[in-house]
Design an enzyme around this catalytic site. Structure first.
Site, short mmCIF file in Angstrom:
data_model
loop_
_atom_site.label_atom_id
_atom_site.label_comp_id
_atom_site.label_asym_id
_atom_site.label_seq_id
_atom_site.Cartn_x
_atom_site.Cartn_y
_atom_site.Cartn_z
N CYS A 265 0.89 -1.18 0.00
CA CYS A 265 0.00 0.00 0.00
C CYS A 265 0.91 1.22 0.00
O CYS A 265 1.13 1.84 1.03
CB CYS A 265 -0.92 -0.01 1.21
SG CYS A 265 -1.91 -1.52 1.40
N ALA A 266 1.46 1.54 -1.17
CA ALA A 266 2.69 2.32 -1.24
C ALA A 266 2.55 3.83 -1.25
O ALA A 266 3.50 4.53 -0.94
CB ALA A 266 3.49 1.89 -2.47
N PRO A 268 2.12 7.69 -0.46
CA PRO A 268 2.63 8.46 -1.60
C PRO A 268 4.04 8.10 -2.05
O PRO A 268 4.62 8.78 -2.87
CB PRO A 268 2.58 9.89 -1.08
CG PRO A 268 2.86 9.74 0.38
CD PRO A 268 2.20 8.47 0.81
N GLY A 270 6.89 7.35 0.08
CA GLY A 270 8.02 7.65 0.94
C GLY A 270 8.78 6.42 1.39
O GLY A 270 10.01 6.38 1.35
N LYS A 271 8.06 5.38 1.81
CA LYS A 271 8.73 4.16 2.26
C LYS A 271 9.32 3.39 1.08
O LYS A 271 10.39 2.78 1.20
CB LYS A 271 7.75 3.30 3.05
CG LYS A 271 7.27 3.94 4.36
CD LYS A 271 6.32 3.04 5.10
CE LYS A 271 5.83 3.67 6.39
NZ LYS A 271 4.95 4.86 6.14
N ASP A 314 -5.17 -3.72 -6.31
CA ASP A 314 -5.65 -3.96 -4.95
C ASP A 314 -4.79 -5.05 -4.33
O ASP A 314 -4.79 -6.20 -4.78
CB ASP A 314 -7.11 -4.40 -4.99
CG ASP A 314 -7.73 -4.54 -3.61
OD1 ASP A 314 -6.97 -4.53 -2.62
OD2 ASP A 314 -8.96 -4.66 -3.53
N ASP A 333 2.01 -1.41 4.85
CA ASP A 333 1.64 -0.17 5.54
C ASP A 333 0.13 -0.06 5.39
O ASP A 333 -0.39 0.57 4.48
CB ASP A 333 2.36 1.01 4.91
CG ASP A 333 2.18 2.30 5.70
OD1 ASP A 333 1.46 2.28 6.72
OD2 ASP A 333 2.72 3.33 5.29
N CYS A 386 -0.29 3.72 11.21
CA CYS A 386 -0.07 4.99 11.91
C CYS A 386 -1.25 5.20 12.86
O CYS A 386 -1.97 6.20 12.78
CB CYS A 386 0.09 6.15 10.94
SG CYS A 386 -1.21 6.31 9.71
#
Length: 448
Positions: A265-266, A268, A270-271, A314, A333, A386
């Site tokens: 679930c990438a 925007p 950053g990871k 998905d 994430d 988060c």
């Protein structure tokens, strides 16, 4: 009250305050109707956006108290547009510490905003009267709602109750800390710069900053990304200190062969980018179900000079996109309540409903079950949210481990809780700075 001139009521070189208050009230009304603040901000004229965002953030942080006080001031709730304007002004008047504007300026400009609004002009007298009364009776009104948890903490009552249950020793600190804006933290792109070089570059531009990790730098004051030295050139990115833990944790223990990695679930990105900065030879597949958000991953990677296989897909439906070759590492994430990043997104507290948590937990459980078979024996999956709610963190992983004896929990931070102005520490005992609330679990798949 007399109305000040526009020149008197503007921020330095900025638009008049009454216009900003009109837009602030419109956004607050939208949030209370279930609309995301980020989406609404795109509607605000460019010259107003910065000021309106700052005002709206402050209002949302004090909306619980403002609403409780409004109930004392009027026997019947005003129509929604007038109520949003009134509560916005009350929240700004009741804000602790140094007010953004002098009270007489705020009052005059609130009346002007009401007069000039088609949906609020008929309520101008009521708004003026409420402001005058609060100016005289502020202390007593605040005392009368002191035992109301919504007014005391500026959160929905269910949220406060859940935090008390999940973190009985820390819930007050978490709620109190969320009333302060989050710090701005940079991640140094180790392929293009070093921590020392970046610190020197910031100092050369008179930007106060301090290291908060091996590649993390916290700025003394937030600033537009376009003004950050090295941002456009890809030497630094903006990423919270808590989020910067993900990539190093997942990549630890890799062998010498280029790893195959899934960022499930990438957006925007950053990871995704951080993993590629640390492991340039990795074959990274980055998924995002939303096409617009997926495009942001590509923009992030392009700025940093990195490449991944970005797909609009998905993650919960591997049959639609997986080629059958197992991954060495999986970053999950997962979608969550975002209850740990309220400092950055103060509308979240008013948008979430108690029933959302169970629904999100079910979604997280589904993603874990869908992606676990894609992990190679001996591989590792990092589960991240988060969130500060245990149902989206420890509770989710304990339930998963109970169903999968082949899964082994490796050392990980667990629940990170934002604490204190210096950045905070982890609830599970790690004395590391944490600017947001996160949960980390690292799972290994036993061979055989």
């Amino acid at each position: 009250m007399s109305v000040q001139t526009e020149a008197q009521a503007t921020t330095p070189h900025g638009p008049p305050l009454w216009r900003q208050l009109q837009w602030t009230a419109k956004l607050v009304q939208g949030v209370m109707a279930g609309q995301s603040l980020a989406t609404q901000l795109n509607q605000v004229p460019g010259e107003l956006r910065s000021g309106v965002q700052a005002l709206t953030f402050e209002v949302l942080r004090g909306l619980g108290l403002a609403t409780a006080v409004r109930c004392q001031l009027v026997t019947r709730r005003p129509p929604a547009p007038a109520d949003a304007l009134l509560c916005s002004v009350l929240a700004l008047m009741l804000a602790p510490g140094a007010e953004r504007y002098a009270l007489h300026t705020l009052a005059d400009q609130a009346v002007e905003a009401a007069k000039r609004g088609r949906d609020t002009r008929n309520q101008t007298g009521l708004i003026n009267a409420c402001i005058r009364r609060l100016s005289k009776e502020r202390e007593g009104m605040v005392l009368r709602v002191a035992n109301d948890p919504v007014a005391r903490w500026n959160y929905p009552a269910w949220w406060v109750k859940q935090l008390r249950s999940d973190h009985p020793k820390d819930w007050q600190t978490i709620l109190g800390q969320s009333q302060h804006p989050a710090p701005m933290v940079l991640r140094v792109n180790v392929r293009r710069s070093t921590l020392d070089e970046t610190m020197a570059d910031l100092a050369a531009h008179d930007i106060a900053a301090a290291p908060v990790g091996e590649a993390a730098i916290q700025l003394a004051r937030p600033m537009p990304v376009a003004a950050i030295p090295g941002f456009a050139e890809g030497r630094v990115s903006v990423q919270s200190a808590a989020a910067q833990r993900a990539a190093p944790l997942l990549l630890a223990g890799l062998g010498t062969q280029p790893p195959r990695i899934l960022d499930a679930c990438a957006a925007p990105g950053g990871k995704t980018a951080h993993m590629l900065e640390l492991q340039p030879d990795a074959q990274v597949t980055a998924l995002e179900v939303d096409a617009v958000r997926a495009a942001r991953i590509g923009e992030t990677l392009t700025r940093l000079g990195l490449h991944a296989d970005v797909r609009v897909a998905d993650a919960a439906k591997p049959a639609d996109w997986w080629d059958g070759v197992a991954f060495d590492r999986i970053m999950l994430d997962a979608p969550c309540s975002a209850s740990g990043i309220v400092r950055r997104h103060p509308d979240i507290r008013w948008l979430r409903r108690q029933t959302d948590i169970a629904a999100l937990a079910a979604l997280q459980a589904g993603l874990l079950e869908a992606l676990w078979p894609l992990l190679a024996p001996g591989g590792r999956m990092l589960y991240v949210t988060c969130s500060v709610f245990r149902e989206e963190g420890e509770g989710r992983i304990q339930a998963f481990l109970a169903q999968h004896p082949e899964a082994q929990a490796l050392p990980a931070p667990g629940h990170l809780l934002p604490r204190g102005d210096s950045g905070g520490i982890a609830a599970t005992g790690e004395n590391a700075r944490c600017d947001d609330g996160f949960y980390y679990a690292l799972l290994a798949k036993r061979p055989g």
